[in-house]
Design a protein around this motif. Structure first.
Motif, PDB file in Angstrom:
ATOM      1  N   UNK A 151       0.840  -1.200   0.000  1.00 15.96           N
ATOM      2  CA  UNK A 151       0.000   0.000   0.000  1.00 15.96           C
ATOM      3  C   UNK A 151       0.872   1.247   0.000  1.00 15.96           C
ATOM      4  N   UNK A 152       1.101   1.841  -1.149  1.00 18.43           N
ATOM      5  CA  UNK A 152       1.944   3.030  -1.272  1.00 18.43           C
ATOM      6  C   UNK A 152       1.308   4.217  -0.574  1.00 18.43           C
ATOM      7  N   UNK A 153       2.137   5.010   0.113  1.00 12.67           N
ATOM      8  CA  UNK A 153       1.655   6.210   0.783  1.00 12.67           C
ATOM      9  C   UNK A 153       1.052   5.963   2.147  1.00 12.67           C
ATOM     10  N   UNK A 154       1.160   4.713   2.644  1.00  8.81           N
ATOM     11  CA  UNK A 154       0.649   4.358   3.968  1.00  8.81           C
ATOM     12  C   UNK A 154       1.854   4.011   4.843  1.00  8.81           C
ATOM     13  N   UNK A 155       1.986   4.686   5.982  1.00  4.88           N
ATOM     14  CA  UNK A 155       3.143   4.499   6.850  1.00  4.88           C
ATOM     15  C   UNK A 155       2.677   4.123   8.246  1.00  4.88           C
ATOM     16  N   UNK A 156       3.334   3.120   8.835  1.00  3.98           N
ATOM     17  CA  UNK A 156       2.938   2.616  10.143  1.00  3.98           C
ATOM     18  C   UNK A 156       4.151   2.543  11.067  1.00  3.98           C
ATOM     19  N   UNK A 157       3.928   2.845  12.339  1.00  8.94           N
ATOM     20  CA  UNK A 157       4.932   2.675  13.384  1.00  8.94           C
ATOM     21  C   UNK A 157       4.351   1.710  14.412  1.00  8.94           C
TER      22      UNK A 157
END
Length: 118
Positions: free
Chosen positions: A24-30
């Motif tokens: 999923x491009x443009x989705x960032x998770x920590x």
């Protein structure tokens, strides 16, 4: 900041490592909590650019709860689409197809809880 205290951990979400949630491009998770800390309870902070989405997915052993912090989203549950905004959440049981799309003009900020961790 991350501080280990006997029986606890204190951390600052913005300081944790962020990774792109591929494919999923443009989705960032920590990952804030997970199998290594949190007793297999997964807790994630996410951001998503305008027009980006988490494609429909299915978890066979995990429930997922998504809480919207900022922005406008469209939650996908089975065949339904549900508008979501700040302060709203969507809880998805195991074996239910689901996804999330940023429908706003700015970033979408959200929290994800997986139980047990993904």
């Amino acid at each position: 900041m991350r501080q280990q205290i006997d029986g606890a951990v204190v951390l600052t979400a913005a300081d944790e490592d962020v990774m792109e949630y591929l494919p999923n491009r443009g989705v960032f998770m920590a990952q804030l909590l997970g199998r290594d800390r949190g007793n297999a309870f997964g807790f994630y902070r996410g951001t998503m650019g305008p027009g980006c989405e988490i494609s429909r997915e299915l978890h066979t052993e995990t429930t997922e709860t998504i809480y919207i912090l900022a922005g406008q989203a469209l939650g996908i549950v089975g065949d339904r689409e549900v508008p979501l905004g700040p302060g709203q959440m969507m809880h998805v049981e195991t074996n239910v197809h689901h996804g999330l799309r940023n429908t706003g003009a700015g970033p979408l900020e959200f929290l994800v809880i997986g139980h047990p961790d993904f």
